[in-house]
Write a protein that holds these residues in place. Structure first.
Motif, PDB file in Angstrom:
ATOM      1  N   LEU A 421       0.862  -1.221  -0.055  1.00  0.00           N
ATOM      2  CA  LEU A 421      -0.165  -0.074  -0.021  1.00  0.00           C
ATOM      3  C   LEU A 421       0.882   1.293  -0.135  1.00  0.00           C
ATOM      4  O   LEU A 421       2.239   1.026   0.300  1.00  0.00           O
ATOM      5  N   THR A 422       0.060   2.386  -0.369  1.00  0.00           N
ATOM      6  CA  THR A 422       0.798   3.609  -0.426  1.00  0.00           C
ATOM      7  C   THR A 422       0.299   4.575   0.524  1.00  0.00           C
ATOM      8  O   THR A 422      -0.869   4.634   0.669  1.00  0.00           O
ATOM      9  N   LEU A 423       1.077   5.047   1.471  1.00  0.00           N
ATOM     10  CA  LEU A 423       0.641   6.121   2.489  1.00  0.00           C
ATOM     11  C   LEU A 423       0.514   7.468   2.066  1.00  0.00           C
ATOM     12  O   LEU A 423       1.507   8.161   1.324  1.00  0.00           O
ATOM     13  N   LYS A 424      -0.880   8.090   2.339  1.00  0.00           N
ATOM     14  CA  LYS A 424      -0.926   9.580   1.949  1.00  0.00           C
ATOM     15  C   LYS A 424      -1.304  10.222   3.362  1.00  0.00           C
ATOM     16  O   LYS A 424      -2.103   9.816   4.098  1.00  0.00           O
ATOM     17  N   GLU A 441       6.339   6.753  -1.042  1.00  0.00           N
ATOM     18  CA  GLU A 441       6.531   5.986  -2.272  1.00  0.00           C
ATOM     19  C   GLU A 441       5.644   4.768  -2.479  1.00  0.00           C
ATOM     20  O   GLU A 441       5.120   4.234  -1.363  1.00  0.00           O
ATOM     21  N   THR A 442       5.150   4.604  -3.676  1.00  0.00           N
ATOM     22  CA  THR A 442       4.407   3.760  -4.175  1.00  0.00           C
ATOM     23  C   THR A 442       4.420   2.362  -3.512  1.00  0.00           C
ATOM     24  O   THR A 442       5.686   1.753  -3.745  1.00  0.00           O
ATOM     25  N   GLY A 443       3.655   1.682  -2.818  1.00  0.00           N
ATOM     26  CA  GLY A 443       3.470   0.308  -2.600  1.00  0.00           C
ATOM     27  C   GLY A 443       4.632   0.002  -1.321  1.00  0.00           C
ATOM     28  O   GLY A 443       4.911  -1.115  -0.797  1.00  0.00           O
ATOM     29  N   LEU A 466      -3.522   3.868   0.534  1.00  0.00           N
ATOM     30  CA  LEU A 466      -4.302   3.624  -0.951  1.00  0.00           C
ATOM     31  C   LEU A 466      -3.633   2.335  -1.669  1.00  0.00           C
ATOM     32  O   LEU A 466      -2.529   1.985  -1.456  1.00  0.00           O
ATOM     33  N   GLY A 467      -4.428   1.746  -2.238  1.00  0.00           N
ATOM     34  CA  GLY A 467      -4.156   0.396  -2.905  1.00  0.00           C
ATOM     35  C   GLY A 467      -3.643   0.756  -4.046  1.00  0.00           C
ATOM     36  O   GLY A 467      -3.453   1.898  -4.656  1.00  0.00           O
ATOM     37  N   PRO A 468      -3.329  -0.212  -5.176  1.00  0.00           N
ATOM     38  CA  PRO A 468      -2.525  -0.211  -6.346  1.00  0.00           C
ATOM     39  C   PRO A 468      -3.398   0.637  -7.142  1.00  0.00           C
ATOM     40  O   PRO A 468      -3.004   1.346  -8.172  1.00  0.00           O
ATOM     41  N   ASP A 469      -4.771   0.487  -7.191  1.00  0.00           N
ATOM     42  CA  ASP A 469      -5.764   1.381  -8.168  1.00  0.00           C
ATOM     43  C   ASP A 469      -6.045   2.765  -7.577  1.00  0.00           C
ATOM     44  O   ASP A 469      -6.747   3.322  -8.348  1.00  0.00           O
ATOM     45  N   GLY A 470      -5.286   3.115  -6.369  1.00  0.00           N
ATOM     46  CA  GLY A 470      -5.547   4.425  -5.923  1.00  0.00           C
ATOM     47  C   GLY A 470      -6.838   4.804  -4.994  1.00  0.00           C
ATOM     48  O   GLY A 470      -6.853   5.651  -4.624  1.00  0.00           O
TER      49      GLY A 470
END
Length: 484
Positions: A421-424, A441-443, A466-470
């Motif tokens: 997952l990606t943290l925002k 950073e993504t993932g 956030l998942g891979p699809d955003g």
């Protein structure tokens, strides 16, 4: 040797050969054979003669006197019931009138009885039983109602049933109403601005006058909450005191204008004055997060002719879990605003104004009642525990107490999710101001905040995974203390 004396010498005689001149042909006579022939004596047997019974058939037809009509035109419908072959029993015909016409009377009944059932606008014919072969004519008249919109198709179906018929027979007729006149009705304010176009309709008759009943709107939902627009007693349309956006207009004088345009382009205009005089109370509910931001605005208007006052606010629950019906926690909270009159109830489903789901944390529900006598306000607390997808894990801040004197000015947000997952992250101060917004950073399940420029104090970090699809898998709110 003695020689006999009596010796006779025989000399053969020549027999003449004769040629026959006629050789008869002999035809043998057959010899009769005695072959007996058995010739039985016929026996008289009674053989029945089958006389077939004629089969029956029945047919239904329908026609109308004209296929294009205008308001007030008379339409004559004629039905033909044809019986072929043999007698038919139990013949019944029903014909339901379409909306837009009025029954005026019977024409030819032909045979049997005819009845008009006004409650269901249906004509019933009961023909004699048994009904002999022949054609039976049934007719009736209708009148096209006033102000049937142009382009309307008047369609009605007649249905026939009789004994032994596998399926009912039907026959229909269609009449199209012509529209030679265009009628436009709009509402204008005192400045002459169009605030709402009520309707544009095509009619087959002109509209040269309108009346308003009543002429004043005094209520939002109760009695006299709208104005009827009539022509010679016929309702053309209504106005509920709202503008194009559906919002109630302010009190004042308005003008309802009607334009009648014929097929030559000639315009006839009629204007009538309408008044809006309502006593309303504005009820609003704002949902605040822990950073002091308004995440949701709820709003309604209520009639308040009695000058009611807000007395209390009651929540249906102190905890809400948005979007997780069936989890044991309510997914929607009902906010009941109690007054000195009737209560007003609004609902919050845990979403923000942008449509996203509110993050976990404490929220303040602030209700306001605004009327001509002033403003009153009541607040209630609410806890949101947002549901999350399995496997998203928990986000932690390391450290959550940042002491820059140790030489460290960085806070690391880490998720223990087993998914990439990606943290925002959005960081707010206690005044609700956005201090920083960033994304890792993504993932990587990690994001860093450089807090060197942040003043000492408590900060609220809203995290989104956030998942891979955003798409957002989970939200959390964390508190961070910065000490310089």
């Amino acid at each position: 040797t003695p020689t006999p004396s009596n010796t006779a010498t025989l000399t053969p005689s020549k027999t003449p050969t004769s040629t026959p001149t006629h050789s008869p042909t002999l035809t043998p006579t057959p010899t009769p054979t005695n072959s007996p022939t058995n010739s039985p004596t016929p026996t008289n047997t009674d053989t029945p003669t089958v006389t077939p019974t004629p089969t029956w058939d029945i047919q239904l037809g329908k026609r109308v006197s004209k296929t294009t009509a205008q308001s007030d035109d008379i339409l004559t419908y004629t039905l033909a019931v044809t019986v072929l072959g043999n007698l038919v029993s139990g013949v019944v015909v029903n014909d339901t009138l379409p909306a837009g016409v009025t029954f005026t009377g019977f024409g030819t009944i032909g045979a049997g009885s005819a009845t008009f059932i006004s409650g269901v606008t249906m004509i019933n014919w009961t023909l004699p039983s048994p009904l002999p072969p022949g054609t039976y004519s049934l007719s009736y008249d209708t009148k096209v109602n006033p102000f049937v919109p142009g382009g309307t198709s008047l369609v009605n179906q007649a249905v026939l049933n009789c004994t032994g018929l596998p399926a009912p027979l039907s026959a229909g007729a269609t009449v199209r109403v012509s529209g030679d006149y265009t009628v436009r009705v709009g509402v204008y304010n005192e400045a002459g601005e169009l605030i709402r176009q009520l309707f544009v309709k095509q009619f087959s008759q002109p509209v040269y006058s309108i009346d308003l009943q009543p002429g004043t709107i005094t209520s939002l939902l109760g009695v006299n909450n709208q104005i009827g627009i009539y022509h010679n007693g016929y309702l053309l349309g209504t106005w509920d005191g709202r503008d194009t956006h559906g919002d109630p207009v302010s009190n004042g004088i308005y003008h309802i204008k009607m334009d009648n345009v014929d097929n030559f382009g000639v315009v006839t205009t009629v204007t009538r004055q309408a008044v809006v005089s309502r006593t309303l109370a504005k009820v609003s509910v704002n949902i605040y997060n822990e950073a002091g931001e308004v995440v949701k605005h709820l709003f309604t208007l209520v009639d308040d002719a009695s000058g009611n006052q807000m007395t209390n606010v009651v929540l249906s629950g102190s905890v809400v879990q948005p979007g997780t019906a069936g989890s044991g926690l309510p997914a929607v909270v009902e906010i009941e605003i109690q007054t000195s009159g009737s209560p007003v109830t609004l609902k919050w489903d845990g979403t923000t104004d942008s449509g996203s789901t509110a993050t976990n944390g404490h929220y303040q529900v602030v209700a306001r009642w605004v009327d001509g006598q002033g403003t009153s306000e009541i607040s209630k607390g609410l806890l949101v525990t947002a549901g999350k997808e399995p496997g998203t894990g928990i986000v932690t801040a390391r450290p959550n107490v940042l002491k820059t004197a140790n030489g460290n000015t960085n806070v690391v947000f880490i998720s223990d999710s087993n998914q990439p997952l990606t943290l925002k992250i959005h960081v707010y101060n206690l005044a609700g101001e956005l201090v920083s917004g960033f994304q890792g950073e993504t993932g990587t399940n990690q994001a860093d905040w450089e807090a060197a420029g942040a003043a000492s104090g408590i900060y609220l970090a809203v995290t989104e995974q956030l998942g891979p699809d955003g798409g957002i898998k989970n939200r959390q709110m964390l508190k961070i203390l910065v000490i310089h």
